[in-house]
Design a protein around this motif. Sequence first.
Motif, PDB file in Angstrom:
ATOM      1  N   THR A  96       0.979  -0.949   0.077  1.00  0.00           N
ATOM      2  CA  THR A  96      -0.005   0.167   0.160  1.00  0.00           C
ATOM      3  C   THR A  96       0.991   1.230   0.190  1.00  0.00           C
ATOM      4  N   GLY A  97       0.474   2.203  -0.815  1.00  0.00           N
ATOM      5  CA  GLY A  97       1.413   3.493  -0.990  1.00  0.00           C
ATOM      6  C   GLY A  97       1.549   3.825  -2.238  1.00  0.00           C
ATOM      7  N   ASN A  98       2.788   4.646  -2.466  1.00  0.00           N
ATOM      8  CA  ASN A  98       2.871   5.059  -3.944  1.00  0.00           C
ATOM      9  C   ASN A  98       3.648   4.324  -4.683  1.00  0.00           C
ATOM     10  N   ASN A 100       6.101   4.945  -8.099  1.00  0.00           N
ATOM     11  CA  ASN A 100       6.936   5.952  -8.715  1.00  0.00           C
ATOM     12  C   ASN A 100       6.930   5.497 -10.073  1.00  0.00           C
ATOM     13  N   LYS A 147       6.323  10.140 -12.191  1.00  0.00           N
ATOM     14  CA  LYS A 147       5.093  10.810 -11.444  1.00  0.00           C
ATOM     15  C   LYS A 147       4.939   9.735 -10.560  1.00  0.00           C
ATOM     16  N   THR A 148       3.956  10.269  -9.582  1.00  0.00           N
ATOM     17  CA  THR A 148       3.735   9.287  -8.118  1.00  0.00           C
ATOM     18  C   THR A 148       2.295   8.861  -8.695  1.00  0.00           C
ATOM     19  N   ILE A 149       1.869   7.737  -8.447  1.00  0.00           N
ATOM     20  CA  ILE A 149       0.673   7.165  -8.408  1.00  0.00           C
ATOM     21  C   ILE A 149       0.276   6.416  -7.241  1.00  0.00           C
ATOM     22  N   ALA A 150      -0.747   6.865  -6.558  1.00  0.00           N
ATOM     23  CA  ALA A 150      -1.385   6.243  -5.320  1.00  0.00           C
ATOM     24  C   ALA A 150      -1.761   4.765  -5.834  1.00  0.00           C
ATOM     25  N   TYR A 151      -1.460   3.873  -4.817  1.00  0.00           N
ATOM     26  CA  TYR A 151      -1.837   2.345  -5.001  1.00  0.00           C
ATOM     27  C   TYR A 151      -2.429   2.021  -3.719  1.00  0.00           C
ATOM     28  N   THR A 152      -3.553   1.081  -3.994  1.00  0.00           N
ATOM     29  CA  THR A 152      -4.391   0.604  -2.770  1.00  0.00           C
ATOM     30  C   THR A 152      -4.579  -1.142  -3.250  1.00  0.00           C
ATOM     31  N   THR A 157      -4.807   0.084 -10.266  1.00  0.00           N
ATOM     32  CA  THR A 157      -4.367   1.206 -10.733  1.00  0.00           C
ATOM     33  C   THR A 157      -4.041   1.441 -12.201  1.00  0.00           C
ATOM     34  N   TYR A 187       8.807   1.150  -5.997  1.00  0.00           N
ATOM     35  CA  TYR A 187       8.023   1.502  -4.710  1.00  0.00           C
ATOM     36  C   TYR A 187       8.902   0.954  -3.473  1.00  0.00           C
TER      37      TYR A 187
END
Length: 187
Positions: A96-98, A100, A147-152, A157, A187
């Motif tokens: 869980t997190g960002n 890159n 770029k940074t993309i949030a991931y859950t 995503t 990540y």
Amino acid sequence: MKKTILAIFVAATAVAALPVLAAGNKANVVIHGVVSDDSNSCDVTPGGATTNNTVILDDIRADSLEALAVNTPAMSFTKEVVYKVSDCKSGGKDFTGNLNVSISGVTPSDMTNVLTNQIASGAAGNAAVTLLENDNSRINFDGSHSKTIAYTPGTPTFMRYKATYVKTAEKVTPGNVKGTAVMTISY
């Protein structure tokens, strides 16, 4: 953790040239593959106009590309480039997190936002391909673009881009174009 994606952007005419057997009926076969660490990686699945990490652009007429300003994307010829990222693991556990995402590629020395035309024989003159963010902003392939993309976990995503042609100088001539970009997710 790092996942690298090799994306190839080509004009439709570039794939029409099929390999021919060399003298003596011999041919070289190049096979690529990756075995990833399932405890420290993500599943990345191409979508949109992307098949086997290749995007085939519709043919564009040389005069249509010539009508554009130098280093201006041919927006009416864009193809959607999509990668779905899911099932990211870190140390064998759901991550869980960002994420890159960085993108790089070989460029002409004066245009870091254009991929060098890699066609050796039968190449289009003064034409190449480029990749855009989904909002149409340009991507620099000199390694500075990220770029940074949030991931859950449990929720895919999507990385979304557009591929298209670009004129690199005046007097576009017909031929094939091909550019390769490397997308790296860490990540």
